[in-house]
Design a protein around this motif. Structure first.
Motif, PDB file in Angstrom:
ATOM      1  N   ALA A 205       0.721  -1.141   0.063  1.00 19.91           N
ATOM      2  CA  ALA A 205      -0.043   0.041  -0.038  1.00 19.91           C
ATOM      3  C   ALA A 205       0.884   1.331   0.080  1.00 19.91           C
ATOM      4  O   ALA A 205       0.658   2.173  -0.633  1.00 19.91           O
ATOM      5  CB  ALA A 205      -1.010  -0.030   1.324  1.00 19.91           C
ATOM      6  N   LEU A 206       2.090   1.216   0.887  1.00 24.45           N
ATOM      7  CA  LEU A 206       2.739   2.575   0.870  1.00 24.45           C
ATOM      8  C   LEU A 206       3.514   2.686  -0.583  1.00 24.45           C
ATOM      9  O   LEU A 206       3.722   3.792  -0.839  1.00 24.45           O
ATOM     10  CB  LEU A 206       3.733   2.359   1.950  1.00 24.45           C
ATOM     11  CG  LEU A 206       4.727   3.143   1.935  1.00 24.45           C
ATOM     12  CD1 LEU A 206       3.979   4.698   2.305  1.00 24.45           C
ATOM     13  CD2 LEU A 206       5.839   3.034   3.014  1.00 24.45           C
ATOM     14  N   MET A 207       3.799   1.694  -1.246  1.00 16.51           N
ATOM     15  CA  MET A 207       4.576   1.735  -2.616  1.00 16.51           C
ATOM     16  C   MET A 207       3.629   2.183  -3.401  1.00 16.51           C
ATOM     17  O   MET A 207       4.097   3.111  -4.295  1.00 16.51           O
ATOM     18  CB  MET A 207       5.178   0.339  -2.892  1.00 16.51           C
ATOM     19  CG  MET A 207       6.406  -0.055  -2.148  1.00 16.51           C
ATOM     20  SD  MET A 207       7.686   1.033  -2.322  1.00 16.51           S
ATOM     21  CE  MET A 207       7.985   1.393  -3.886  1.00 16.51           C
ATOM     22  N   ARG A 208       2.337   1.905  -3.363  1.00 19.13           N
ATOM     23  CA  ARG A 208       1.371   2.736  -4.256  1.00 19.13           C
ATOM     24  C   ARG A 208       1.232   4.341  -4.049  1.00 19.13           C
ATOM     25  O   ARG A 208       1.208   4.940  -4.974  1.00 19.13           O
ATOM     26  CB  ARG A 208       0.000   1.991  -4.179  1.00 19.13           C
ATOM     27  CG  ARG A 208      -0.028   0.431  -4.534  1.00 19.13           C
ATOM     28  CD  ARG A 208      -1.344  -0.165  -4.961  1.00 19.13           C
ATOM     29  NE  ARG A 208      -2.073  -0.270  -3.673  1.00 19.13           N
ATOM     30  CZ  ARG A 208      -2.045  -1.385  -2.794  1.00 19.13           C
ATOM     31  NH1 ARG A 208      -1.421  -2.489  -3.426  1.00 19.13           N
ATOM     32  NH2 ARG A 208      -2.807  -1.611  -1.866  1.00 19.13           N
ATOM     33  N   ARG A 209       1.124   4.353  -2.890  1.00 17.88           N
ATOM     34  CA  ARG A 209       1.131   5.993  -2.492  1.00 17.88           C
ATOM     35  C   ARG A 209       2.367   6.780  -2.988  1.00 17.88           C
ATOM     36  O   ARG A 209       2.352   7.894  -3.278  1.00 17.88           O
ATOM     37  CB  ARG A 209       0.789   6.091  -0.713  1.00 17.88           C
ATOM     38  CG  ARG A 209      -0.467   5.580  -0.386  1.00 17.88           C
ATOM     39  CD  ARG A 209      -0.481   5.678   1.009  1.00 17.88           C
ATOM     40  NE  ARG A 209      -0.595   7.233   1.336  1.00 17.88           N
ATOM     41  CZ  ARG A 209       0.273   7.583   2.251  1.00 17.88           C
ATOM     42  NH1 ARG A 209       1.053   6.890   3.014  1.00 17.88           N
ATOM     43  NH2 ARG A 209       0.051   9.151   2.471  1.00 17.88           N
ATOM     44  N   LEU A 210       3.533   6.108  -2.706  1.00 17.59           N
ATOM     45  CA  LEU A 210       4.685   6.721  -3.102  1.00 17.59           C
ATOM     46  C   LEU A 210       4.648   6.946  -4.506  1.00 17.59           C
ATOM     47  O   LEU A 210       5.361   8.000  -4.763  1.00 17.59           O
ATOM     48  CB  LEU A 210       5.915   6.072  -2.488  1.00 17.59           C
ATOM     49  CG  LEU A 210       5.982   5.797  -0.990  1.00 17.59           C
ATOM     50  CD1 LEU A 210       7.296   5.069  -0.686  1.00 17.59           C
ATOM     51  CD2 LEU A 210       6.332   7.446  -0.268  1.00 17.59           C
ATOM     52  N   THR A 211       4.506   5.893  -5.518  1.00 17.89           N
ATOM     53  CA  THR A 211       4.383   6.119  -6.642  1.00 17.89           C
ATOM     54  C   THR A 211       3.372   6.958  -7.123  1.00 17.89           C
ATOM     55  O   THR A 211       3.742   7.920  -8.063  1.00 17.89           O
ATOM     56  CB  THR A 211       3.848   4.793  -7.321  1.00 17.89           C
ATOM     57  OG1 THR A 211       4.774   3.474  -6.705  1.00 17.89           O
ATOM     58  CG2 THR A 211       3.825   4.904  -8.953  1.00 17.89           C
ATOM     59  N   LEU A 212       2.203   7.325  -6.539  1.00 20.29           N
ATOM     60  CA  LEU A 212       1.451   8.555  -7.025  1.00 20.29           C
ATOM     61  C   LEU A 212       1.887   9.672  -6.494  1.00 20.29           C
ATOM     62  O   LEU A 212       1.714  10.728  -7.304  1.00 20.29           O
ATOM     63  CB  LEU A 212      -0.033   8.056  -6.330  1.00 20.29           C
ATOM     64  CG  LEU A 212      -0.743   6.802  -6.718  1.00 20.29           C
ATOM     65  CD1 LEU A 212      -2.081   6.816  -6.084  1.00 20.29           C
ATOM     66  CD2 LEU A 212      -1.096   7.138  -8.502  1.00 20.29           C
TER      67      LEU A 212
END
Length: 225
Positions: free
Chosen positions: A136-143
């Motif tokens: 979930a954090l990697m998705r947020r950081l990508t965005l």
């Protein structure tokens, strides 16, 4: 009952603190001494700096003492927002890299604006999160990356979930992925893995043994994710 008052049935303040904060408060500057000279870490920083635009806005997740990551980015002319859950680490970072901005906060709770950073660093900052939290954090950081922006990250690539061990003399529990599963998780978050570096590194600490490190050099594609 006033805030800060303690009953006999309450848990201690130490028990209430996140495990990562307890660990890195205890390690303090010893962590920098043990890891700051890692060749793959320094190489990943060089790779990122070469690809950043002038005066880039960067995010350092798990910023520790501020060295080497925030210090290198500031030295290259970029602005840095450093985030760490350890008050001791943040205090050290503020003192050692005063040109950067540091916040003592759990990155999972920090609001991140979309398309707001040119570069992101995530060096060994996921290991005390559950696998779902890491994803979930990697998705947020990508965005949070601007399309075309770059992200570098590192982990210990082992198939382990909530495993207890001793790290630099401190008890710790950690979760990670095997290498290919970690790469898959990063790609599923919307990043393109441009390069990877697998190596063994022995921290500069009396109890240290060689440990596997995986560094990924990534890009958020121009089309976004």
């Amino acid at each position: 009952m006033r805030v800060g008052e303690r009953r006999d049935t309450d848990v201690t303040h130490e028990d209430q603190r996140p495990p990562a904060a307890v660990l890195f408060d205890a390690l303090g500057p010893d962590y920098e001494k043990a890891f700051a000279h890692a060749p793959a870490h320094l190489s990943a920083l060089e790779w990122l700096i070469e690809r950043l635009p002038s005066a880039a806005r960067t995010l350092d997740v798990g910023s520790g003492t501020g060295r080497p990551t925030a210090a290198a980015l500031v030295g290259a002319g970029h602005s840095v927002l450093g985030v760490d859950i350890s008050p001791v680490m943040v205090e050290l970072a503020v003192r050692q890299v005063p040109e950067a901005e540091f916040h003592c906060v759990d990155i999972r709770e920090l609001p991140l604006e979309a398309d707001s950073f040119d570069g992101v660093c995530v060096f060994f900052s996921l290991l005390q999160m559950a696998r779902a939290e890491q994803s979930a954090l990697m998705r947020r950081l990508t965005l949070a990356l601007r399309p075309g922006g770059h992200l570098v990250l590192a982990t210990v690539p082992v198939d382990a979930e909530d495993v207890e061990f001793v790290f630099m003399g401190q008890p710790v529990r950690a979760t990670s992925f095997a290498e290919e599963d970690f790469v898959g998780m990063v790609e599923a978050a919307g990043l393109t893995v441009l390069d990877r570096n697998s190596s063994l590194f022995t921290p500069d600490h009396p109890t240290a043994e060689p440990e596997p490190h995986l560094f990924l050099h990534c890009r958020r594609d121009e089309t976004g994710s």
